[in-house]
Write a protein that holds these residues in place. Structure first.
Motif, mmCIF file in Angstrom:
data_model
loop_
_atom_site.group_PDB
_atom_site.id
_atom_site.type_symbol
_atom_site.label_atom_id
_atom_site.label_comp_id
_atom_site.label_asym_id
_atom_site.label_seq_id
_atom_site.Cartn_x
_atom_site.Cartn_y
_atom_site.Cartn_z
ATOM 1 N N GLN A 180 0.494 4.062 -2.832
ATOM 2 C CA GLN A 180 0.086 5.337 -2.373
ATOM 3 C C GLN A 180 1.078 6.596 -3.055
ATOM 4 O O GLN A 180 0.723 7.622 -3.549
ATOM 5 C CB GLN A 180 -0.027 5.761 -0.908
ATOM 6 C CG GLN A 180 -1.184 4.950 -0.320
ATOM 7 C CD GLN A 180 -1.168 4.765 1.157
ATOM 8 O OE1 GLN A 180 -0.038 5.039 1.801
ATOM 9 N NE2 GLN A 180 -2.069 4.224 1.855
ATOM 10 N N GLY A 237 -1.924 -5.349 -2.272
ATOM 11 C CA GLY A 237 -1.700 -3.936 -1.636
ATOM 12 C C GLY A 237 -1.323 -2.742 -2.172
ATOM 13 O O GLY A 237 -1.710 -1.711 -1.982
ATOM 14 N N LYS A 295 0.985 -1.284 -0.109
ATOM 15 C CA LYS A 295 -0.045 0.086 -0.013
ATOM 16 C C LYS A 295 0.840 1.366 0.062
ATOM 17 O O LYS A 295 0.482 1.987 -0.787
ATOM 18 C CB LYS A 295 -0.871 -0.171 1.268
ATOM 19 C CG LYS A 295 -2.080 -0.931 1.185
ATOM 20 C CD LYS A 295 -3.050 -0.710 2.374
ATOM 21 C CE LYS A 295 -4.163 -1.792 2.062
ATOM 22 N NZ LYS A 295 -4.969 -1.844 3.608
ATOM 23 N N GLU A 332 -4.311 -1.464 -3.959
ATOM 24 C CA GLU A 332 -5.238 -0.848 -3.232
ATOM 25 C C GLU A 332 -4.518 0.502 -2.774
ATOM 26 O O GLU A 332 -5.425 1.368 -2.583
ATOM 27 C CB GLU A 332 -5.465 -1.508 -1.793
ATOM 28 C CG GLU A 332 -6.175 -2.901 -1.987
ATOM 29 C CD GLU A 332 -5.965 -4.029 -0.941
ATOM 30 O OE1 GLU A 332 -6.990 -4.679 -0.834
ATOM 31 O OE2 GLU A 332 -5.226 -3.711 0.107
ATOM 32 N N GLY A 333 -3.127 0.664 -2.646
ATOM 33 C CA GLY A 333 -2.551 1.991 -2.371
ATOM 34 C C GLY A 333 -2.871 2.945 -3.717
ATOM 35 O O GLY A 333 -3.007 4.155 -3.479
#
Length: 367
Positions: free
Chosen positions: A160, A193, A156, A196-197
């Motif tokens: 991000q 992950g 993540k 999702e990030g």
């Protein structure tokens, strides 16, 4: 694990958790098994097997080195073994069988895949305390406890950061995973992950490659995305290069590359360079070589984990259990003991906590 004078909130929390865990492991008192010989300090010598996925990946080399260095401190007779390479289930199964035959008190293992689950069960049935390191097995209850990075969070952080760097531009993504013929938790947790990030919907969170290939990402300023490929590089530099070559053959306009680890990232960069292309590359590991790749600009950001801490805490735990100590406990809200993660990058992103490559180099592992 190396020490640092870093004073970020994340680092202080990581240190606090580590100290608390070490204290808890040292103060426990219940019983499980004994040992056959006694060391000079009066403590029984404890036989432990450390079984890694291979003995060439710098991550596992560092884990083995740390384990050997700490064995004498804990009066542990340590036997180190591994598969011949990533994916060698049988090599790990043989090492588990040998540990049982030796009468070891416990096993520290980075499980290759679900293919070694039956052998782990056999070891536990024989009375060995089994701790997974780095790679939580599927299901987690296969072992007594796992000491690992929160690989979902590691992915993540990469996602991000990448979304923020894109600044609303379309994302043309290559996903360079570990395997395409085995299910490994570290593999799908980092991959999923990362997505999702980025703010990309994943379908089955335990399966790579089943998400929509085009759509919108909502991380950062948001934008369009295209997933070009999921290719397996098997965690190696040459595998990363060949996987990236396959992806570029499908779409030469890739501008974002997720990699399972830093050797894969180096291979991917070589393929991009040979094709005259550039792309943002994100990864996971945080070894000294990987941090150097961040500093040189080969890798944009990497999520740093701490293999020496995993091996040290795992060995301490088994030694104390064998001498009548308490079993270690999982981190609150998780089904494993979280050994910490920090994003290493020299290009900060708003809202994404990170440390610089200079800071990361003070706490990295390997040469």
């Amino acid at each position: 694990m190396p020490h640092s004078t870093l004073q970020t909130p994340t680092f202080r929390r990581t240190v606090a958790v580590t100290l608390a865990a070490a204290t808890a492991l040292a103060l426990g008192a219940c019983n499980r098994g004994g040992a056959d010989t006694t060391g000079g300090g009066g403590e029984a010598t404890v036989g432990i097997a450390l079984i890694t996925k291979d003995s060439s990946n710098p991550f596992f080399v560092a884990m083995q080195k740390g384990g050997r260095a700490d064995a004498a401190k804990n009066n542990v007779k340590l036997t180190v073994a591994s598969g011949k390479k990533e994916g060698d289930d049988q090599g790990q199964i043989d090492a588990i069988e040998q540990s049982i035959a030796r009468g070891d008190k416990g096993i520290l293992i980075t499980p290759m895949s679900t293919g070694v689950n039956a052998a782990i069960k056999k070891a536990r049935d024989a009375g060995l305390f089994v701790i997974a390191l780095d790679t939580p097995p599927d299901p987690p209850s296969t072992v007594d406890i796992t000491f690992a990075t929160n690989n979902r969070n590691a992915g993540k952080l990469d996602g991000q950061w990448a979304a923020a760097q894109l600044d609303g531009k379309p994302a043309v993504i290559a996903l360079l995973d570990l395997f395409d013929d085995k299910i490994v938790s570290v593999d799908y947790n980092r991959d999923q992950g990362f997505l999702e990030g980025m703010g990309i919907d994943v379908a089955d969170g335990k399966k790579n490659g089943d998400e929509a290939k085009t759509g919108k990402y909502t991380g950062g300023k948001g934008g369009d995305y295209t997933i070009v490929c999921n290719e397996a590089g098997e965690g190696a530099e040459d595998g990363g290069r060949s996987a990236m070559e396959k992806c570029l053959a499908k779409n030469p306009n890739i501008n974002l590359v997720y990699t399972i680890n830093e050797p894969t990232a180096v291979g991917a960069n070589a393929a991009l360079k040979a094709a005259g292309k550039t792309a943002l590359i994100v990864s996971v590991d945080g070894g000294c070589a990987g941090v150097s790749s961040v500093k040189s600009g080969v890798i944009g950001a990497t999520a740093q984990q701490y293999p020496l801490k995993m091996a040290t805490l795992g060995m301490e735990a088994i030694a104390k259990i064998a001498r009548g100590g308490e079993k270690p406990q999982v981190s609150p809200g998780l089904d494993f003991f979280d050994t910490g993660v920090a994003l290493v990058t020299d290009k900060k992103a708003d809202g994404v906590e990170s440390i610089t490559s200079d800071e990361g180099s003070k706490i990295c592992w390997g040469n």
